[in-house]
Each structure stands twice: as C-alpha cells, then as structure tokens.
Motif scaffolding. Structure first.
Motif, PDB file in Angstrom:
ATOM      1  N   GLU A 182       5.542  -9.052  -2.897  1.00  0.00           N
ATOM      2  CA  GLU A 182       5.608 -10.813  -2.747  1.00  0.00           C
ATOM      3  C   GLU A 182       4.004 -11.078  -2.452  1.00  0.00           C
ATOM      4  O   GLU A 182       4.425 -11.820  -1.824  1.00  0.00           O
ATOM      5  CB  GLU A 182       6.767 -10.243  -1.434  1.00  0.00           C
ATOM      6  CG  GLU A 182       8.247 -10.388  -2.041  1.00  0.00           C
ATOM      7  CD  GLU A 182       9.043 -10.549  -0.534  1.00  0.00           C
ATOM      8  OE1 GLU A 182       8.767 -10.996   0.726  1.00  0.00           O
ATOM      9  OE2 GLU A 182      10.230 -10.357  -0.899  1.00  0.00           O
ATOM     10  N   CYS A 183       3.142 -10.354  -3.589  1.00  0.00           N
ATOM     11  CA  CYS A 183       1.836 -11.309  -3.248  1.00  0.00           C
ATOM     12  C   CYS A 183       1.740 -12.197  -4.751  1.00  0.00           C
ATOM     13  O   CYS A 183       2.756 -11.605  -5.777  1.00  0.00           O
ATOM     14  CB  CYS A 183       0.902 -10.452  -2.722  1.00  0.00           C
ATOM     15  SG  CYS A 183       0.205  -9.161  -4.226  1.00  0.00           S
ATOM     16  N   LEU A 184       0.755 -12.892  -4.850  1.00  0.00           N
ATOM     17  CA  LEU A 184       0.933 -13.490  -6.189  1.00  0.00           C
ATOM     18  C   LEU A 184       0.049 -12.948  -6.471  1.00  0.00           C
ATOM     19  O   LEU A 184      -1.288 -12.409  -6.510  1.00  0.00           O
ATOM     20  CB  LEU A 184       0.475 -14.962  -5.260  1.00  0.00           C
ATOM     21  CG  LEU A 184      -0.561 -15.860  -6.141  1.00  0.00           C
ATOM     22  CD1 LEU A 184       0.634 -16.782  -7.395  1.00  0.00           C
ATOM     23  CD2 LEU A 184      -1.784 -17.013  -6.221  1.00  0.00           C
ATOM     24  N   ALA A 185       0.134 -12.804  -8.298  1.00  0.00           N
ATOM     25  CA  ALA A 185      -0.406 -12.170  -9.334  1.00  0.00           C
ATOM     26  C   ALA A 185      -0.972 -13.468  -9.599  1.00  0.00           C
ATOM     27  O   ALA A 185      -0.582 -13.962 -10.509  1.00  0.00           O
ATOM     28  CB  ALA A 185       0.342 -11.570 -10.535  1.00  0.00           C
ATOM     29  N   ILE A 186      -2.571 -12.826 -10.108  1.00  0.00           N
ATOM     30  CA  ILE A 186      -3.548 -14.202 -10.293  1.00  0.00           C
ATOM     31  C   ILE A 186      -3.927 -13.135 -12.063  1.00  0.00           C
ATOM     32  O   ILE A 186      -4.774 -12.439 -12.237  1.00  0.00           O
ATOM     33  CB  ILE A 186      -4.914 -14.387  -9.391  1.00  0.00           C
ATOM     34  CG1 ILE A 186      -4.242 -14.556  -8.107  1.00  0.00           C
ATOM     35  CG2 ILE A 186      -5.680 -15.190 -10.322  1.00  0.00           C
ATOM     36  CD1 ILE A 186      -5.698 -14.941  -7.293  1.00  0.00           C
ATOM     37  N   GLU A 205       4.824  -7.086 -12.126  1.00  0.00           N
ATOM     38  CA  GLU A 205       5.492  -6.317 -11.504  1.00  0.00           C
ATOM     39  C   GLU A 205       5.230  -5.760  -9.878  1.00  0.00           C
ATOM     40  O   GLU A 205       5.889  -5.919  -9.149  1.00  0.00           O
ATOM     41  CB  GLU A 205       5.624  -5.318 -12.284  1.00  0.00           C
ATOM     42  CG  GLU A 205       6.551  -5.428 -13.362  1.00  0.00           C
ATOM     43  CD  GLU A 205       8.042  -6.394 -13.528  1.00  0.00           C
ATOM     44  OE1 GLU A 205       8.751  -6.100 -12.144  1.00  0.00           O
ATOM     45  OE2 GLU A 205       8.138  -7.680 -13.989  1.00  0.00           O
ATOM     46  N   ALA A 206       3.637  -5.284  -9.944  1.00  0.00           N
ATOM     47  CA  ALA A 206       3.288  -4.700  -8.580  1.00  0.00           C
ATOM     48  C   ALA A 206       3.503  -5.558  -7.694  1.00  0.00           C
ATOM     49  O   ALA A 206       3.771  -5.515  -6.687  1.00  0.00           O
ATOM     50  CB  ALA A 206       1.772  -4.431  -8.996  1.00  0.00           C
ATOM     51  N   CYS A 207       2.955  -7.139  -8.062  1.00  0.00           N
ATOM     52  CA  CYS A 207       2.803  -8.066  -6.979  1.00  0.00           C
ATOM     53  C   CYS A 207       4.117  -8.714  -6.377  1.00  0.00           C
ATOM     54  O   CYS A 207       4.197  -8.345  -5.451  1.00  0.00           O
ATOM     55  CB  CYS A 207       1.772  -9.229  -7.771  1.00  0.00           C
ATOM     56  SG  CYS A 207       0.265  -8.883  -7.623  1.00  0.00           S
ATOM     57  N   ARG A 208       5.040  -8.620  -7.636  1.00  0.00           N
ATOM     58  CA  ARG A 208       6.565  -8.734  -6.824  1.00  0.00           C
ATOM     59  C   ARG A 208       7.323  -8.138  -6.191  1.00  0.00           C
ATOM     60  O   ARG A 208       7.676  -8.584  -5.002  1.00  0.00           O
ATOM     61  CB  ARG A 208       7.239  -9.085  -8.694  1.00  0.00           C
ATOM     62  CG  ARG A 208       8.570  -9.242  -8.510  1.00  0.00           C
ATOM     63  CD  ARG A 208       9.751  -9.531  -9.544  1.00  0.00           C
ATOM     64  NE  ARG A 208       8.870 -10.102 -11.192  1.00  0.00           N
ATOM     65  CZ  ARG A 208       8.520  -9.955 -11.767  1.00  0.00           C
ATOM     66  NH1 ARG A 208       8.625  -8.675 -12.725  1.00  0.00           N
ATOM     67  NH2 ARG A 208       8.106 -11.059 -12.398  1.00  0.00           N
ATOM     68  N   HIS A 209       7.038  -7.229  -6.321  1.00  0.00           N
ATOM     69  CA  HIS A 209       7.434  -5.499  -5.512  1.00  0.00           C
ATOM     70  C   HIS A 209       6.984  -6.121  -4.221  1.00  0.00           C
ATOM     71  O   HIS A 209       7.809  -5.975  -2.785  1.00  0.00           O
ATOM     72  CB  HIS A 209       6.904  -4.414  -5.678  1.00  0.00           C
ATOM     73  CG  HIS A 209       8.169  -3.746  -7.109  1.00  0.00           C
ATOM     74  ND1 HIS A 209       7.342  -3.115  -7.773  1.00  0.00           N
ATOM     75  CD2 HIS A 209       9.058  -4.171  -8.152  1.00  0.00           C
ATOM     76  CE1 HIS A 209       8.250  -3.205  -8.481  1.00  0.00           C
ATOM     77  NE2 HIS A 209       8.703  -3.777  -8.421  1.00  0.00           N
ATOM     78  N   GLY A 253      -7.778   0.786 -11.115  1.00  0.00           N
ATOM     79  CA  GLY A 253      -7.073   0.396 -10.122  1.00  0.00           C
ATOM     80  C   GLY A 253      -5.748  -0.450 -10.360  1.00  0.00           C
ATOM     81  O   GLY A 253      -4.695  -0.349  -8.988  1.00  0.00           O
ATOM     82  N   LEU A 254      -5.152  -0.553 -11.443  1.00  0.00           N
ATOM     83  CA  LEU A 254      -4.034  -1.109 -11.604  1.00  0.00           C
ATOM     84  C   LEU A 254      -3.010   0.531 -11.816  1.00  0.00           C
ATOM     85  O   LEU A 254      -2.151  -0.150 -11.035  1.00  0.00           O
ATOM     86  CB  LEU A 254      -4.147  -1.436 -13.265  1.00  0.00           C
ATOM     87  CG  LEU A 254      -4.053  -2.435 -13.197  1.00  0.00           C
ATOM     88  CD1 LEU A 254      -3.132  -3.473 -13.362  1.00  0.00           C
ATOM     89  CD2 LEU A 254      -5.302  -3.102 -13.241  1.00  0.00           C
ATOM     90  N   GLU A 255      -3.742   1.447 -11.709  1.00  0.00           N
ATOM     91  CA  GLU A 255      -2.346   3.315 -11.530  1.00  0.00           C
ATOM     92  C   GLU A 255      -1.957   2.625 -10.011  1.00  0.00           C
ATOM     93  O   GLU A 255      -0.802   3.450  -9.663  1.00  0.00           O
ATOM     94  CB  GLU A 255      -3.233   3.689 -12.166  1.00  0.00           C
ATOM     95  CG  GLU A 255      -3.005   4.152 -13.712  1.00  0.00           C
ATOM     96  CD  GLU A 255      -3.432   5.685 -14.587  1.00  0.00           C
ATOM     97  OE1 GLU A 255      -4.491   5.834 -13.713  1.00  0.00           O
ATOM     98  OE2 GLU A 255      -3.544   5.289 -15.602  1.00  0.00           O
ATOM     99  N   ARG A 256      -3.239   1.922  -9.215  1.00  0.00           N
ATOM    100  CA  ARG A 256      -2.931   2.501  -8.087  1.00  0.00           C
ATOM    101  C   ARG A 256      -2.624   0.957  -7.286  1.00  0.00           C
ATOM    102  O   ARG A 256      -2.680   1.692  -5.863  1.00  0.00           O
ATOM    103  CB  ARG A 256      -4.363   3.408  -7.123  1.00  0.00           C
ATOM    104  CG  ARG A 256      -4.282   4.487  -7.471  1.00  0.00           C
ATOM    105  CD  ARG A 256      -6.235   4.246  -6.986  1.00  0.00           C
ATOM    106  NE  ARG A 256      -5.632   6.298  -6.920  1.00  0.00           N
ATOM    107  CZ  ARG A 256      -7.322   6.704  -7.495  1.00  0.00           C
ATOM    108  NH1 ARG A 256      -8.325   6.281  -6.280  1.00  0.00           N
ATOM    109  NH2 ARG A 256      -8.016   7.996  -6.528  1.00  0.00           N
ATOM    110  N   SER A 257      -2.466   0.450  -8.017  1.00  0.00           N
ATOM    111  CA  SER A 257      -1.816  -1.474  -7.228  1.00  0.00           C
ATOM    112  C   SER A 257      -0.986  -1.236  -6.361  1.00  0.00           C
ATOM    113  O   SER A 257      -1.195  -1.696  -5.128  1.00  0.00           O
ATOM    114  CB  SER A 257      -1.377  -2.204  -8.637  1.00  0.00           C
ATOM    115  OG  SER A 257      -0.525  -1.178  -9.358  1.00  0.00           O
ATOM    116  N   ASP A 258       0.135  -0.150  -6.386  1.00  0.00           N
ATOM    117  CA  ASP A 258       1.050  -0.368  -5.312  1.00  0.00           C
ATOM    118  C   ASP A 258       0.719  -0.053  -3.500  1.00  0.00           C
ATOM    119  O   ASP A 258       0.613  -0.586  -2.957  1.00  0.00           O
ATOM    120  CB  ASP A 258       2.208   0.506  -5.769  1.00  0.00           C
ATOM    121  CG  ASP A 258       3.436   0.584  -4.778  1.00  0.00           C
ATOM    122  OD1 ASP A 258       3.528  -0.482  -4.414  1.00  0.00           O
ATOM    123  OD2 ASP A 258       3.580   1.689  -3.895  1.00  0.00           O
TER     124      ASP A 258
END
Length: 247
Positions: free
Chosen positions: A193-197, A187-191, A139-144
């Motif tokens: 523009e969503c919130l990382a919880i 970093e994935a969320c920053r790209h 899931g993390l590897e496919r986060s983008d």
C-alpha cells in the motif's frame, strides 16, 4: 505522513527532478505546477555546487511553499556523500530520496540518520518520508523486503535509466525491455500500500502514449525531468486514458 498543504503522498502526481544550483531555473520550473520539486544532488547538481545547494536549501523550500509545492531532496548514496549532505541541509525536507537501493540494509542505514536529523530540528521522529530509488535488477527483485524495511516508506521510484543500463537494453528496446519491471514495481507497491512512481520518459515524442499505458498498469505518479511534461501528465491523470497497446 502529513505533508504541507494537506497533500498526502498518494495524491502527489508529478515529481520534478532538477538541479539545485540554478534558482532561476527552479523558479521557472515551479511555474509549471509540479506537485513535488526534488532537488537532485546525485545526478543533476554539479559536485562542486552540492555544498552551497545544501546550505541554501531553505530558500528553495520557501520558493516551493509559495507555489504550494512539496520540497524534496535526492541525496547521494550514504557512502558517497549522502550522509554529509543530510547533515548540511539548511532545512530538512519533507521527503528524502535514496538512490541505487538494492537491499533493505540501505534503508536501515539511512533511517536512524533521518531520526537524528529530525530530533536536532525539533521535528517528530519518523516524520520525514523516505523513498528508495530502485534502479537495478537486484533492487527490483528485492523490492518486497526493501519496501517493508521502514514505516517511513510510502512510495518507491523506478530508476528506469539506470535500470535499462543494468539490463543491457539498447535504446530501441528500452520500452519493451522495461515493461515487466514497471509492472513488477506496481505490484510490489500495491502489496504494501505505497505509491509507485514511474520513471521519466526521456524522449521528445511519445510521452502521452506511454503515460496512458503506465496508467493501465496502475501508475498514478511519475518522475519528470522535463517540466513541459507536467501539464500533460496532470491532464492524463484526471481523464480516462483509453486503450493503449502494450510495449
């Protein structure tokens, strides 16, 4: 997305996950001042209580509103009862969490179900926020691609407990072993523009120190499962965390 009490997603700091079957405990937790109360049907609500919790969810929403708290739900995977839970909820929540997301297909399957529920409830299509729980290496590897799968996605949650198990981490190596993955989610969320919880801190000690490090990474929101951590979390997020050693 405009949430109750004019609090956009990016301003919601504390996400308290709790079972929905104990209203007294919910009321006590709300008195601690969480920004969001997440009724967790997947992990914290007993299977035999889920149907009743869904039927009584409107009462939980009303209690949250009295405390100026956003009401959310984490359903089960769609193939494990989540689709039925979404239909059974007596009121549609502002935010729906989906667990064990490891592909964009998981989002694509839930999105139209949310639209159908919104339309049946007289709500604007797309008004419900969908937050994936990323709790595996895959899931993390496919986060983008996952985070770009729907305009509903305004945040993502790190499922640190299940992720640690997926990675085969021993309890003593959990902090160091998750460090790179926590950074990856930020970093994935920053790209997009969503919130990382950030995931919860499960230990009785060390929360303040870990939160300081999380803020250095860029986390501005956290899942909590212990309501006693809400006050120190909010305090940390309004003050300079100062230097903190990296795990």
């Amino acid at each position: 997305m405009s949430l109750p009490f004019k609090m956009p997603i990016k301003d919601l700091r504390s996400w308290l996950f709790i079972g929905g079957h104990d209203l007294e405990r919910i009321e006590s937790a709300l008195e601690q001042g969480p920004d969001v109360l997440v009724v967790d049907l997947e992990e914290f609500t007993p299977a035999e209580s889920r149907q009743a919790v869904c039927a009584g969810f409107a009462e939980i929403v009303a209690r949250c509103e009295r405390h100026h708290c956003v009401a959310a739900v984490r359903i089960n995977r769609l193939s494990e009862g989540g689709a039925e839970e979404l239909v059974a909820l007596s009121r549609i929540p502002a935010v729906v969490f989906l667990p064990q997301v490891d592909s964009a297909q998981c989002i694509a399957e839930l999105d139209p179900l949310l639209t159908e529920r919104e339309l049946r409830s007289g709500l604007t299509s797309g008004s419900t926020v969908l937050i994936p729980t990323l709790e595996s290496r895959l899931g993390l590897e496919r986060s983008d691609e996952i985070l770009r799968a729907s305009p509903r996605l305004e945040a993502a949650l790190l499922g640190s407990g299940d992720l640690a198990r997926d990675l085969g981490l021993e309890p003593g190596n959990r902090v160091a072993g998750l460090a790179a993955w926590r950074r990856h989610l930020v970093e994935a969320c920053r790209h997009v523009e969503c919130l990382a919880i950030d995931g919860p801190w499960p230990e009785p000690q060390g929360f303040v120190e870990d939160q300081a490090w999380a803020q250095q990474l860029g986390f501005r929101a956290r899942c909590v499962v212990d309501s006693r951590q809400i006050a120190p979390l909010h305090q940390a997020l309004v003050s300079d965390p100062g230097p903190a050693p990296r795990p």
